[in-house]
Structures are given as C-alpha cells and as structure tokens.
Design a protein around this motif. Structure first.
Motif, short mmCIF file in Angstrom:
data_model
loop_
_atom_site.label_atom_id
_atom_site.label_comp_id
_atom_site.label_asym_id
_atom_site.label_seq_id
_atom_site.Cartn_x
_atom_site.Cartn_y
_atom_site.Cartn_z
N ILE A 4 -12.28 -27.26 23.03
CA ILE A 4 -11.43 -28.45 22.98
C ILE A 4 -11.28 -28.94 24.41
N ASP A 5 -11.59 -30.22 24.61
CA ASP A 5 -11.43 -30.80 25.94
C ASP A 5 -10.89 -32.22 25.79
N GLU A 6 -10.83 -32.95 26.89
CA GLU A 6 -10.28 -34.31 26.84
C GLU A 6 -11.10 -35.22 25.94
N GLU A 7 -12.39 -34.98 25.84
CA GLU A 7 -13.25 -35.83 25.03
C GLU A 7 -13.05 -35.60 23.53
N THR A 8 -12.96 -34.34 23.12
CA THR A 8 -12.82 -34.05 21.69
C THR A 8 -11.40 -34.29 21.20
N GLY A 9 -10.43 -34.01 22.06
CA GLY A 9 -9.04 -34.13 21.64
C GLY A 9 -8.64 -33.01 20.69
N TRP A 10 -7.51 -33.17 20.06
CA TRP A 10 -6.95 -32.18 19.15
C TRP A 10 -6.68 -32.81 17.80
N ASN A 11 -6.69 -32.01 16.75
CA ASN A 11 -6.20 -32.42 15.44
C ASN A 11 -5.07 -31.47 15.08
N ILE A 12 -4.03 -32.00 14.47
CA ILE A 12 -2.93 -31.17 14.00
C ILE A 12 -3.18 -30.88 12.53
N HIS A 13 -3.20 -29.61 12.18
CA HIS A 13 -3.42 -29.18 10.80
C HIS A 13 -2.15 -28.53 10.26
N HIS A 14 -1.76 -28.92 9.06
CA HIS A 14 -0.63 -28.29 8.38
C HIS A 14 -1.15 -27.07 7.63
N ILE A 15 -0.61 -25.90 7.93
CA ILE A 15 -1.06 -24.67 7.27
C ILE A 15 -0.72 -24.75 5.78
N GLN A 16 0.52 -25.07 5.46
CA GLN A 16 0.88 -25.38 4.07
C GLN A 16 0.91 -26.90 4.00
N HIS A 17 0.00 -27.46 3.21
CA HIS A 17 -0.14 -28.91 3.14
C HIS A 17 1.16 -29.59 2.74
N GLN A 18 1.37 -30.78 3.28
CA GLN A 18 2.57 -31.55 2.98
C GLN A 18 2.72 -31.79 1.48
N ALA A 19 1.62 -32.03 0.80
CA ALA A 19 1.66 -32.27 -0.65
C ALA A 19 2.17 -31.06 -1.41
N ASN A 20 2.09 -29.88 -0.79
CA ASN A 20 2.56 -28.64 -1.41
C ASN A 20 3.87 -28.17 -0.80
N GLY A 21 4.59 -29.09 -0.17
CA GLY A 21 5.90 -28.74 0.39
C GLY A 21 5.88 -28.32 1.84
N GLY A 22 4.75 -28.43 2.51
CA GLY A 22 4.66 -28.07 3.92
C GLY A 22 5.47 -29.02 4.79
N THR A 23 5.97 -28.49 5.89
CA THR A 23 6.80 -29.28 6.80
C THR A 23 6.06 -29.57 8.09
N HIS A 24 6.72 -30.33 8.95
CA HIS A 24 6.19 -30.60 10.28
C HIS A 24 6.75 -29.61 11.31
N GLN A 25 7.31 -28.53 10.85
CA GLN A 25 7.86 -27.51 11.75
C GLN A 25 6.71 -26.79 12.47
N TYR A 26 6.99 -26.35 13.70
CA TYR A 26 5.99 -25.70 14.54
C TYR A 26 5.28 -24.55 13.83
N ASN A 27 6.03 -23.74 13.07
CA ASN A 27 5.41 -22.57 12.43
C ASN A 27 4.47 -22.95 11.29
N ASN A 28 4.40 -24.24 10.92
CA ASN A 28 3.49 -24.70 9.88
C ASN A 28 2.34 -25.53 10.45
N LEU A 29 2.26 -25.64 11.76
CA LEU A 29 1.24 -26.48 12.39
C LEU A 29 0.32 -25.66 13.27
N ILE A 30 -0.92 -26.11 13.35
CA ILE A 30 -1.88 -25.49 14.26
C ILE A 30 -2.76 -26.60 14.83
N LEU A 31 -3.08 -26.50 16.12
CA LEU A 31 -3.98 -27.46 16.75
C LEU A 31 -5.40 -26.97 16.58
N MET A 32 -6.28 -27.89 16.19
CA MET A 32 -7.67 -27.51 15.92
C MET A 32 -8.64 -28.51 16.53
#
Length: 73
Positions: A4-32
């Motif tokens: 991951i560098d400045e060119e590729t950037g980051w994507n935020i992934h929800h570990i438990q998808h929002q459609a399944n009740g996942g939140t935007h809390q830090y413990n449910n997010l991962i940068l990919m």
C-alpha cells in the motif's frame, strides 16, 4: 504480496458487513489494498482483523517509520 502506497491508497473494509448489522466502529474495520478488498468481496470470503503484538513488532527489529506495510491473504 501487494504494498500500500500513495498511489494505491487504502480501502476500508467492514469485517461484519453493514447489511448484517456491522458498525463503523474501529474494531469492525480494516484497511486493505484495493485489489485485496475487491478479491475478498468477489470470492465472498470472510476475514478477521489480525492480532497486533507490539512485542513481536519490535522483536523483529522493526521500528516506527521503517519497513513496508503489507498484508498477505
């Protein structure tokens, strides 16, 4: 292995998808890497947040600002 560098950037992934009740809390997010994020969704795979150990980080001789941030799947 993708880096991951400045060119590729980051994507935020929800570990438990929002459609399944996942939140935007830090413990449910991962940068990919964008390609890894697309691959996870295309394959409909579940992922979990890796454990981070400060002891392991420093035992491997790395210090802040050195090395590359990467993830292997």
């Amino acid at each position: 292995m993708l880096f991951i560098d400045e060119e590729t950037g980051w994507n935020i992934h929800h570990i438990q998808h929002q459609a399944n009740g996942g939140t935007h809390q830090y413990n449910n997010l991962i940068l990919m890497h964008p390609n890894c994020h697309r691959s996870i969704h295309a394959a409909k795979r579940a992922i979990r947040k890796p454990e981070v150990s400060k002891k392991r980080y420093f035992d491997e001789g790395l210090s802040r600002g050195q090395g590359n941030l990467h993830a292997r799947f």
